[in-house]
Design an enzyme around this catalytic site. Structure first.
Site, PDB file in Angstrom:
ATOM      1  N   ARG A 160       0.856  -1.189   0.000  1.00 16.72           N
ATOM      2  CA  ARG A 160       0.000   0.000   0.000  1.00 16.72           C
ATOM      3  C   ARG A 160       0.884   1.228   0.000  1.00 16.72           C
ATOM      4  O   ARG A 160       1.837   1.289   0.797  1.00 16.72           O
ATOM      5  CB  ARG A 160      -0.864   0.029   1.263  1.00 16.72           C
ATOM      6  CG  ARG A 160      -1.825  -1.128   1.411  1.00 16.72           C
ATOM      7  CD  ARG A 160      -2.255  -1.277   2.861  1.00 16.72           C
ATOM      8  NE  ARG A 160      -1.120  -1.559   3.733  1.00 16.72           N
ATOM      9  CZ  ARG A 160      -1.144  -1.468   5.077  1.00 16.72           C
ATOM     10  NH1 ARG A 160      -2.238  -1.102   5.696  1.00 16.72           N
ATOM     11  NH2 ARG A 160      -0.070  -1.741   5.805  1.00 16.72           N
ATOM     12  N   CYS A 269      -4.261   2.077  -8.789  1.00 14.94           N
ATOM     13  CA  CYS A 269      -4.523   0.630  -8.782  1.00 14.94           C
ATOM     14  C   CYS A 269      -6.009   0.271  -8.819  1.00 14.94           C
ATOM     15  O   CYS A 269      -6.493  -0.223  -9.837  1.00 14.94           O
ATOM     16  CB  CYS A 269      -3.854  -0.020  -7.571  1.00 14.94           C
ATOM     17  SG  CYS A 269      -2.047  -0.023  -7.713  1.00 14.94           S
TER      18      CYS A 269
HETATM   19  P1  NAD Z   1       4.771   3.742 -11.778  1.00 18.30           P
HETATM   20  O1  NAD Z   1       4.203   4.396 -12.964  1.00 18.30           O
HETATM   21  O2  NAD Z   1       5.033   4.527 -10.537  1.00 18.30           O
HETATM   22  O3  NAD Z   1       6.145   3.021 -12.152  1.00 18.30           O
HETATM   23  C1  NAD Z   1       6.374   2.346 -13.339  1.00 18.30           C
HETATM   24  C2  NAD Z   1       7.823   2.613 -13.745  1.00 18.30           C
HETATM   25  O4  NAD Z   1       8.145   1.805 -14.864  1.00 18.30           O
HETATM   26  C3  NAD Z   1       8.068   4.068 -14.180  1.00 18.30           C
HETATM   27  O5  NAD Z   1       9.142   4.601 -13.425  1.00 18.30           O
HETATM   28  C4  NAD Z   1       8.419   3.950 -15.664  1.00 18.30           C
HETATM   29  O6  NAD Z   1       9.333   4.921 -16.104  1.00 18.30           O
HETATM   30  C5  NAD Z   1       9.004   2.554 -15.712  1.00 18.30           C
HETATM   31  N1  NAD Z   1       9.049   1.925 -17.034  1.00 18.30           N
HETATM   32  C6  NAD Z   1       8.119   1.966 -18.032  1.00 18.30           C
HETATM   33  N2  NAD Z   1       8.539   1.250 -19.087  1.00 18.30           N
HETATM   34  C7  NAD Z   1       9.744   0.720 -18.741  1.00 18.30           C
HETATM   35  C8  NAD Z   1      10.678  -0.123 -19.399  1.00 18.30           C
HETATM   36  N3  NAD Z   1      10.439  -0.603 -20.626  1.00 18.30           N
HETATM   37  N4  NAD Z   1      11.816  -0.441 -18.765  1.00 18.30           N
HETATM   38  C9  NAD Z   1      12.065   0.026 -17.528  1.00 18.30           C
HETATM   39  N5  NAD Z   1      11.222   0.822 -16.847  1.00 18.30           N
HETATM   40  C10 NAD Z   1      10.081   1.167 -17.453  1.00 18.30           C
HETATM   41  O7  NAD Z   1       3.776   2.534 -11.437  1.00 18.30           O
HETATM   42  P2  NAD Z   1       3.637   1.730 -10.051  1.00 18.30           P
HETATM   43  O8  NAD Z   1       2.620   2.378  -9.194  1.00 18.30           O
HETATM   44  O9  NAD Z   1       4.988   1.461  -9.502  1.00 18.30           O
HETATM   45  O10 NAD Z   1       2.979   0.382 -10.581  1.00 18.30           O
HETATM   46  C11 NAD Z   1       3.720  -0.589 -11.253  1.00 18.30           C
HETATM   47  C12 NAD Z   1       2.897  -1.874 -11.306  1.00 18.30           C
HETATM   48  O11 NAD Z   1       2.714  -2.353  -9.979  1.00 18.30           O
HETATM   49  C13 NAD Z   1       1.486  -1.704 -11.873  1.00 18.30           C
HETATM   50  O12 NAD Z   1       1.134  -2.863 -12.563  1.00 18.30           O
HETATM   51  C14 NAD Z   1       0.630  -1.555 -10.631  1.00 18.30           C
HETATM   52  O13 NAD Z   1      -0.703  -1.930 -10.855  1.00 18.30           O
HETATM   53  C15 NAD Z   1       1.334  -2.517  -9.696  1.00 18.30           C
HETATM   54  N6  NAD Z   1       1.169  -2.227  -8.272  1.00 18.30           N
HETATM   55  C16 NAD Z   1       1.314  -0.958  -7.810  1.00 18.30           C
HETATM   56  C17 NAD Z   1       1.141  -0.709  -6.461  1.00 18.30           C
HETATM   57  C18 NAD Z   1       1.208   0.692  -5.926  1.00 18.30           C
HETATM   58  O14 NAD Z   1       0.806   0.899  -4.767  1.00 18.30           O
HETATM   59  N7  NAD Z   1       1.698   1.673  -6.667  1.00 18.30           N
HETATM   60  C19 NAD Z   1       0.844  -1.762  -5.576  1.00 18.30           C
HETATM   61  C20 NAD Z   1       0.749  -3.055  -6.086  1.00 18.30           C
HETATM   62  C21 NAD Z   1       0.901  -3.294  -7.439  1.00 18.30           C
END
Ligand code: NAD
Length: 446
Positions: A160, A269
């Site tokens: 979270r 999310c």
């Molecule tokens: P985010 O947008 O904060 O981070 C994603 C990162 O990936 C960015 O920094 C982006 O620049 C990078 N990226 C994109 N394409 C890339 C590539 N080809 N190579 C390397 N890096 C690349 O997103 P997030 O919130 O961290 O979420 C990521 C995943 O985790 C999603 O699927 C989300 O649903 C899941 N998730 C998020 C959370 C949360 O609380 N944020 C919790 C559980 C699951």
């Protein structure tokens, strides 16, 4: 915690990946974080968290300082360095569709695969539609020079925002979809300190692991929309949803958490995950089974309109030309994440009705300004409320709960507040001569 010194890459260092990378280094692994965003990588390499997350800066500076966490923008370096690769890139909602956009996952897998020359484990952590992992496993085997030597496992993430470091170091459970015992064993080794501390570890097939995540989020979203639907009945019947939730929550089968009626859920999310879950069910021919999720979504977005309506009623029928203070821009407290933020959506809707809106948030102003540059922002609560005709409390930051209604009454034009989170003491605010409106509290809106 004692570490096991594995060589790990974390691809995608956003809200999930940066915390994952820093925590894996903290428990003793050698970690390489990779992202396409050079500015993010530069900040992380300097030991600075590129977003607001309590406790992350400490873990990050320790990880970078010890040399256990290094950063790069080059997936080839990750392939060369690591034996286990975690994929943590974003899976947002597709523009013009309810389905998940897998562009970033495909780019990350393709970018890594062509450099994988020795047997390796790739582990998906991003939230994806069921079936994605099996397809990615085939793609990896096709593209990687090491072919079938590259295995894919799925290890969904449940952290979270606001508690991300603690959730990563001491998760409620670890879920691993693994086809082979070798993949299972490698992941047990990655998480050895957590397993030693008694964290439950559940091994499943790939599809089940993918589904655990979206099913859990769909359940949480449903619980919130359930109480928000009941809040409407409370308003119609003159009952109080906060007391009702408290009474329901004592039932151990139900529990009090996620029964907070108010402006509803948002963030990067829950909203996109329930839509993607329904979109995937449609593809699988079982849309009817998840049809209720469309209703969960509708109830949720309806809350935002309801808050705008309450604000309009409080100021006497029209928001045009009124001064509106919005407390909160982040989608939840202790985060600077404004993705699908209910607070910002309400702020923008109120402004679209001709109000002068000033938004306060302790951490999310920069992100909010990037999305809605036309709104006025401040980091001073009193300034946000200066000459306000109505104050909207929309993100439950601790500091808003601690506000002194008597002092705030002196700066506003009219002492009227909508508690969109149902956490303020109505008695206290009313005793200080505020007119308080809330959702589901029996039409107390003055
Ligand atoms: P985010 O947008 O904060 O981070 C994603 C990162 O990936 C960015 O920094 C982006 O620049 C990078 N990226 C994109 N394409 C890339 C590539 N080809 N190579 C390397 N890096 C690349 O997103 P997030 O919130 O961290 O979420 C990521 C995943 O985790 C999603 O699927 C989300 O649903 C899941 N998730 C998020 C959370 C949360 O609380 N944020 C919790 C559980 C699951």
């Amino acid at each position: 915690m004692a570490g096991t010194d594995m060589r790990i890459s974390v691809i995608g260092t956003g809200y999930l990946g940066a915390v994952h990378a820093a925590c894996l280094a903290d428990i003793g692994h050698d970690v390489l974080g990779v992202d396409v965003d050079a500015a993010k990588i530069e900040a992380l390499a300097a030991g600075q968290a590129p977003f607001y997350e309590p406790g992350l800066s400490d873990v990050l500076s320790r990880a970078v300082g010890s040399g256990r966490l290094r950063l790069s923008i080059d997936p080839a370096q990750a392939a060369e360095f690591a034996d286990v690769h975690f994929i943590c890139v974003g899976t947002p909602q597709q523009p013009g569709s309810q389905a998940a956009d897998l562009t970033y996952v495909h780019a990350a897998i393709d970018g890594l695969a062509r450099h994988l020359r020795r047997p390796t484990l790739v582990v998906g952590k991003s939230t994806v539609p069921v079936g994605t992992a099996a397809a990615l496993a085939r793609r990896l085997a096709e593209l990687a020079p090491a072919g079938e030597g590259v295995e894919l496992a799925w290890n969904p993430e449940f952290l979270r925002e606001g508690y991300a470091v603690a959730d990563t170091l001491t998760p409620d459970r670890l879920v691993v979809g693994a086809r082979s015992d070798a993949a299972d064993e490698a992941l047990r080794e990655v998480y050895a300190p957590m397993l030693a501390a008694g964290v439950p570890y559940i091994r499943t097939d790939l599809a089940t692991a993918e589904l655990v995540k979206v099913a859990a989020n769909a359940f949480l979203a449903t619980k919130i929309s359930f109480i928000n639907a009941v809040a409407d009945v409370c308003d119609a019947a003159g009952a109080d949803v906060v007391r009702l939730a408290e009474a329901m929550g004592h039932d151990a089968r139900i529990g009090r958490r996620f029964l907070g009626a108010g402006v509803g859920f948002g963030g990067g999310c829950l909203p996109k995950d329930i839509r993607a879950f329904l979109a995937r069910a449609r593809e699988l021919g079982v849309a009817d089974s998840l049809a209720f999720l469309a209703e969960v979504d509708t109830i949720n977005t309806g809350r935002r309109r309801r808050v705008v309506e309450l604000a309009r009623e409080l100021v006497g029928g029209s928001l045009h030309g009124r001064n509106v203070a919005v407390l909160g821009a982040a989608f939840k407290p202790d985060s600077d994440d404004v993705r699908d933020s209910p607070a910002l959506a309400v702020a923008a809707a109120v402004q679209a009705r001709g109000a002068n809106v000033r938004v306060h948030d302790p951490a999310a102003i920069d992100n909010a300004r990037a999305v809605f540059p036309e709104l006025d922002y401040t980091t001073d609560v009193a300034k946000a409320c200066e000459r306000a005709d109505v104050v909207l409390h929309l993100t439950e930051w601790r500091e808003y709960r601690d506000l002194e209604p008597e002092s705030l009454a002196k700066v506003v034009a009219h002492a009227r507040i909508v508690d969109g989170r149902n956490v303020l003491s109505l008695e206290r605010w009313e005793a200080a001569n505020w007119t308080v409106a809330a959702l589901g509290r029996g039409r107390r809106q003055g």
